[in-house]
Design an enzyme around this catalytic site. Structure first.
Site, PDB file in Angstrom:
ATOM      1  N   SER A  81      48.921 -81.289   0.222  1.00 35.36           N
ATOM      2  CA  SER A  81      48.890 -80.907  -1.189  1.00 35.36           C
ATOM      3  C   SER A  81      50.267 -80.407  -1.649  1.00 35.36           C
ATOM      4  O   SER A  81      51.270 -81.099  -1.478  1.00 35.36           O
ATOM      5  CB  SER A  81      47.788 -79.863  -1.396  1.00 35.36           C
ATOM      6  OG  SER A  81      47.514 -79.655  -2.752  1.00 35.36           O
ATOM      7  N   ASP A 204      38.942 -87.165  -3.828  1.00 41.03           N
ATOM      8  CA  ASP A 204      39.683 -85.945  -4.119  1.00 41.03           C
ATOM      9  C   ASP A 204      39.446 -85.520  -5.560  1.00 41.03           C
ATOM     10  O   ASP A 204      39.687 -86.292  -6.487  1.00 41.03           O
ATOM     11  CB  ASP A 204      41.169 -86.218  -3.867  1.00 41.03           C
ATOM     12  CG  ASP A 204      42.006 -84.965  -3.760  1.00 41.03           C
ATOM     13  OD1 ASP A 204      41.781 -84.041  -4.564  1.00 41.03           O
ATOM     14  OD2 ASP A 204      42.889 -84.920  -2.887  1.00 41.03           O
ATOM     15  N   HIS A 231      39.721 -83.253  -0.958  1.00 37.39           N
ATOM     16  CA  HIS A 231      41.120 -82.834  -0.935  1.00 37.39           C
ATOM     17  C   HIS A 231      41.512 -82.153   0.370  1.00 37.39           C
ATOM     18  O   HIS A 231      42.703 -81.959   0.626  1.00 37.39           O
ATOM     19  CB  HIS A 231      41.379 -81.883  -2.115  1.00 37.39           C
ATOM     20  CG  HIS A 231      42.815 -81.529  -2.313  1.00 37.39           C
ATOM     21  ND1 HIS A 231      43.769 -82.459  -2.669  1.00 37.39           N
ATOM     22  CD2 HIS A 231      43.474 -80.332  -2.209  1.00 37.39           C
ATOM     23  CE1 HIS A 231      44.952 -81.861  -2.773  1.00 37.39           C
ATOM     24  NE2 HIS A 231      44.795 -80.577  -2.502  1.00 37.39           N
TER      25      HIS A 231
END
Length: 256
Positions: A81, A204, A231
């Protein structure tokens, strides 16, 4: 005989080294070295995210690890991320130490945030989902943010085991918004020499498939893989993620 590799695993916003516990356990059990920094104000780090005003300060724990590597040692650097920004900064500063950079649903922007489309990755689209900190007062931009507990499973961990959602609810911390906002990266001369791999997360609810494809098209990596997960594949599909990380190492000739 397997050659050991050194994996450096970098967490995303609000997370900490703790989020890699499943991946780290298996990698170490099969003989690899693993480093998992808590970026400043994250995990067990004592810093207050509301007081972290620069990305350099936020990223300092990763800098410390890379600067201390023995001469000639190369690592597999993995960023999840927003941890992709830390990986990008490392590619610029320490290209000779990185055998391959792996972005797990990560922000992979060659020069950081340059335009409105880039900024979409850190723009809070639905402010009511977040709790904000205002160290400089409510008439100034927020200095920290965290997804409210009632939305964390739905947004971050929609495919993850309930026990990992419970762990995350106890461990997630606000992230320093000013340090991450408008992050730009000065391009180093050797950034293209570092091999890059992107792992897409196909269910996600933070970074859509389209957003991840935008990153890939903007700066195509050597390899692209997909995981049918949320995610947070380090929780929801850790064995699939682990298999891909080992595949990356094998493809580089780092392990047999």
């Amino acid at each position: 005989m397997r050659k050991s590799s050194h994996f450096v695993l970098v967490h995303g916003a609000s997370h900490g080294a703790w989020c890699w516990y499943k991946i780290r356990t298996v990698l170490e059990c099969i003989g690899h070295k693993v480093s998992c920094p808590d970026l400043r104000g994250s995990g067990a780090d004592a810093g207050d995210p509301n007081h972290i005003m620069s990305f350099q300060e936020y990223n300092q724990p990763l800098d410390d690890i890379l600067a201390a590597l023995p001469t000639g040692e190369k690592i597999i650097l993995v960023g999840h991320s927003a941890g992709g920004l830390s990986v990008m900064e490392a590619i610029r500063k320490y290209p000779a130490t990185i055998q391959v950079a792996v972005f797990v649903a990560g922000i992979m922007l060659k020069n950081g945030f340059q335009n409105h489309q880039d900024m979409a990755f850190v723009t809070v689209k639905e402010p009511n989902l977040f709790e904000f900190g205002y160290h400089h007062g409510h008439d100034h931009p927020p200095t920290s943010a965290i997804l409210k507990k009632e939305f964390q499973r739905q947004i971050l961990f929609n495919n993850s085991p309930l026990e990992d959602c419970t762990l995350a609810a106890m461990m997630l911390r606000p992230f320093p918004t000013i340090a991450l906002r408008d992050k730009k990266i000065s391009e180093g001369n050797d950034v293209e020499k570092v091999a890059r791999v992107y792992i897409k997360t196909m269910h996600d609810n933070i970074y859509s498939k389209e957003m991840q494809e935008y990153l890939i098209q903007q700066w195509p990596p050597a390899e692209v893989y997909e995981i049918a997960t949320d995610h947070s594949p380090m929780f929801s599909a850790h064995l699939d993620l682990l298999a891909l990380l080992l595949k990356v190492a094998t493809n580089l000739g780092l392990s047999d």
